[in-house]
Design a protein around this motif. Sequence first.
Motif, PDB file in Angstrom:
ATOM      1  N   TRP B 124     -11.698 111.164  11.458  1.00 16.99           N
ATOM      2  CA  TRP B 124     -10.853 110.965  12.646  1.00 16.99           C
ATOM      3  C   TRP B 124     -11.085 112.133  13.613  1.00 16.99           C
ATOM      4  CZ3 TRP B 124      -9.557 112.207   7.752  1.00 16.99           C
ATOM      5  CH2 TRP B 124      -8.879 113.410   7.513  1.00 16.99           C
ATOM      6  N   ASN B 125     -10.429 112.096  14.713  1.00 14.49           N
ATOM      7  CA  ASN B 125     -10.616 113.121  15.767  1.00 14.49           C
ATOM      8  C   ASN B 125     -12.108 113.314  16.080  1.00 14.49           C
ATOM      9  OD1 ASN B 125      -7.892 113.476  15.651  1.00 14.49           O
ATOM     10  ND2 ASN B 125      -7.938 115.502  14.701  1.00 14.49           N
ATOM     11  N   VAL B 126     -12.812 112.199  16.226  1.00 14.95           N
ATOM     12  CA  VAL B 126     -14.258 112.278  16.492  1.00 14.95           C
ATOM     13  C   VAL B 126     -14.469 112.726  17.935  1.00 14.95           C
ATOM     14  CG1 VAL B 126     -16.388 110.937  16.658  1.00 14.95           C
ATOM     15  CG2 VAL B 126     -14.791 110.530  14.767  1.00 14.95           C
ATOM     16  N   THR B 127     -15.239 113.776  18.113  1.00 20.91           N
ATOM     17  CA  THR B 127     -15.493 114.279  19.475  1.00 20.91           C
ATOM     18  C   THR B 127     -16.935 114.023  19.920  1.00 20.91           C
ATOM     19  OG1 THR B 127     -16.013 116.465  18.608  1.00 20.91           O
ATOM     20  CG2 THR B 127     -13.744 116.100  19.305  1.00 20.91           C
ATOM     21  N   GLU B 128     -17.828 113.892  18.932  1.00 19.82           N
ATOM     22  CA  GLU B 128     -19.223 113.607  19.274  1.00 19.82           C
ATOM     23  C   GLU B 128     -19.756 112.585  18.281  1.00 19.82           C
ATOM     24  OE1 GLU B 128     -22.019 116.900  20.059  1.00 19.82           O
ATOM     25  OE2 GLU B 128     -20.235 118.184  20.153  1.00 19.82           O
ATOM     26  N   GLY B 129     -20.549 111.641  18.768  1.00 13.30           N
ATOM     27  CA  GLY B 129     -21.114 110.618  17.900  1.00 13.30           C
ATOM     28  C   GLY B 129     -20.096 109.524  17.620  1.00 13.30           C
ATOM     29  N   THR B 130     -20.519 108.551  16.788  1.00  8.95           N
ATOM     30  CA  THR B 130     -19.612 107.456  16.422  1.00  8.95           C
ATOM     31  C   THR B 130     -19.641 107.275  14.910  1.00  8.95           C
ATOM     32  OG1 THR B 130     -21.383 105.823  16.590  1.00  8.95           O
ATOM     33  CG2 THR B 130     -20.047 106.195  18.574  1.00  8.95           C
ATOM     34  N   VAL B 131     -18.560 106.744  14.385  1.00 16.46           N
ATOM     35  CA  VAL B 131     -18.461 106.538  12.940  1.00 16.46           C
ATOM     36  C   VAL B 131     -19.586 105.623  12.447  1.00 16.46           C
ATOM     37  CG1 VAL B 131     -17.014 105.597  11.098  1.00 16.46           C
ATOM     38  CG2 VAL B 131     -15.981 106.964  12.913  1.00 16.46           C
ATOM     39  N   ILE B 175     -10.328 118.648  11.536  1.00 20.34           N
ATOM     40  CA  ILE B 175     -10.220 118.206  10.136  1.00 20.34           C
ATOM     41  C   ILE B 175     -10.553 119.409   9.264  1.00 20.34           C
ATOM     42  CG2 ILE B 175     -10.992 116.567   8.369  1.00 20.34           C
ATOM     43  CD1 ILE B 175     -11.755 114.636  10.501  1.00 20.34           C
ATOM     44  N   ARG B 176      -9.519 120.131   8.930  1.00 19.15           N
ATOM     45  CA  ARG B 176      -9.727 121.371   8.179  1.00 19.15           C
ATOM     46  C   ARG B 176      -9.126 121.223   6.792  1.00 19.15           C
ATOM     47  NH1 ARG B 176     -11.173 125.941  11.232  1.00 19.15           N
ATOM     48  NH2 ARG B 176     -10.469 127.158   9.451  1.00 19.15           N
TER      49      ARG B 176
END
Lengths: 246, 375
Positions: B124-131, B175-176
């Motif tokens: 989640w919280n994707v900032t670059e690229g796609t799943v 995502i830590r």
Amino acid sequence: MSVSVLEAKDVTTFLGRGAAQVHALRDVNLSLRGGELTVLMGPSGSGKTTLLSVLGCMLAPTSGTVRVCGQTADGTDAEALAKLRRDHVGFVFQSYHLFPTLTAAENVQVALDVRGIHGEEAQAKSRAALERVGLAHKTGSYPLALSGGEQQRIAIARAIVSDPSAILADEPTAALDAGNGQAIMRILAEIAKDPARGVLVVTHDSRVMSFADRIIHIEDGRLVGDERGSADAAKMRTEPLSGRRV
Amino acid sequence: MPLNLTLASRNLFHDRLRFVATMVGIVFSVVLVMVQMGLYLGFGRMVTTVIDHTSADLWVMRHGTKCFEDPSLLSASKQTRVAATAGVAEAIPLVIGFSGWILPSGEITPVFVVGSDLQTLKPWNVTEGTVEALSAPGAVAVDRSYFERLGVSGIGSKADIRGHPVSVAVVTDGIRSFTTTPYIFSEMSRARTYTGIPSTMASYMLVKLSPGADLEHVRRDLQASLPDSDVLTSAEFRERSRSYWLFGTGAGAALFAGAILGIIVGTVIVGQTLYSSTKDHLDEFATLRAMGSSHGYIYSVIIYQALLNAVIGFGLATLIGFAVVRFTMSSALPVLLTPPLILAMLALTVIMCVASALAAIFRVLRVDPVMVFTR
């Protein structure tokens, strides 16, 4: 005939315990009448302050009866005694005991606040009391910015603002110079003209005698003298016979 | 303003040194408790972050699994049995495990691999690229905050996991892991390669229910047919993980101990300063008493002072608390201040300050109005 606002009957008081016990008051009988300025005089340790404490319902006597405006203080607890003071007694202290963080007007209002009188009513009464002692122009001043005489006048305003039946003053002129002392006594004498209010002044200061309607002497816890004062004599000279006390 | 409140506030602010000492005590105490409890909340949220982001109705796991990171495995053959249970729409295996990430420099750093169907659990919280890009061979998702640790700089960066080449295809933000070991998301079959978990085993079986199926009913059936497994709802698994990390490891007890210490320190400091302030103003309280004030009136002055201390101290402490939240926002263990925690802290501060006033009240209770004649 003036009414009795404070009455002590056969009052005996022991202070302390054991070897340190002191017989502070011995069978004191005294009636403080309205319309009178009574001066209580006596040497140090004679029981003046103890008598003031007993009459002011701060100290319960070991035996005897104290009545305030007809109400007995016998056998009542601390809260009930506080209520008697709240309802009937005003105090003036030698060292003023003003609240240094409150203004003159607020210092006077405190006496109303503890009686449940707040807001504009309290402000108006406070202004009137300060006006009566000649300090209407100092309402916003803090005690430390005022002279000793002015502070004592605020203390008097605080004592009278709730219109008590008895004003008890402990050495009110002791910390003042002659001029201020006279001014304070003049105010107290003026207050004592109200027939519904009695003023008792405990003092060492013989200069206050000229303001007294009645002078009581105390020694070793006993009342040893009760005489009419010069102020009373002056009143008797100026008042019609029907106005005199018996 | 009521006159007793005026008297209370003026007396409080009159002695500035004492007021500052009181504030330091309250702020220290409240910030300490706030941070400890904020860490507790932050920790609690962090240890369940993957569970929170998984859209499963039920989790099937090996009996006794303590938390999400638990390496216990169950047989993958259970997938068929689970999927055949009435009310189950889908059973999806999930693979997790520690592995070694080999940086271009040859250095190895531990990572925590999460392999899924990329539907039920996906980064989640994707900032670059796609799943979707994670379907490509060797594609993995990493979090921006671990770039330096992993020796990567963004999309296209290369590395090895257990000798298998990987390429960063997705970058996330925030995502830590509380263990400080970076999460690496990948497609499940490759996750098996990276973790060494054979295709006959899985870490979890994620269950999605058919529309209208009764959760409790399905769970009972699953539990009956899988006696060597635990079947938990997401909420139950979240609670089990949280309990394990917070109380099973002693981490929560340490946080609570710090919070209790803060409360004690604050109560003592405020109690001490209020008591000494009351002692300094005994003449005034005796004067009030001589004037016939009730004990209640005098208490109100002290309680007002305690409340003023509480409100001002709490305000300052909350400002510091928010600064701490901001400062730790991107750290491994962020402090979390939630509205209920802030309200609880306000209540705690008020209770602490009012309790501190008790010593002063007991002192005033003994004030003899006669003392006004002798001072």
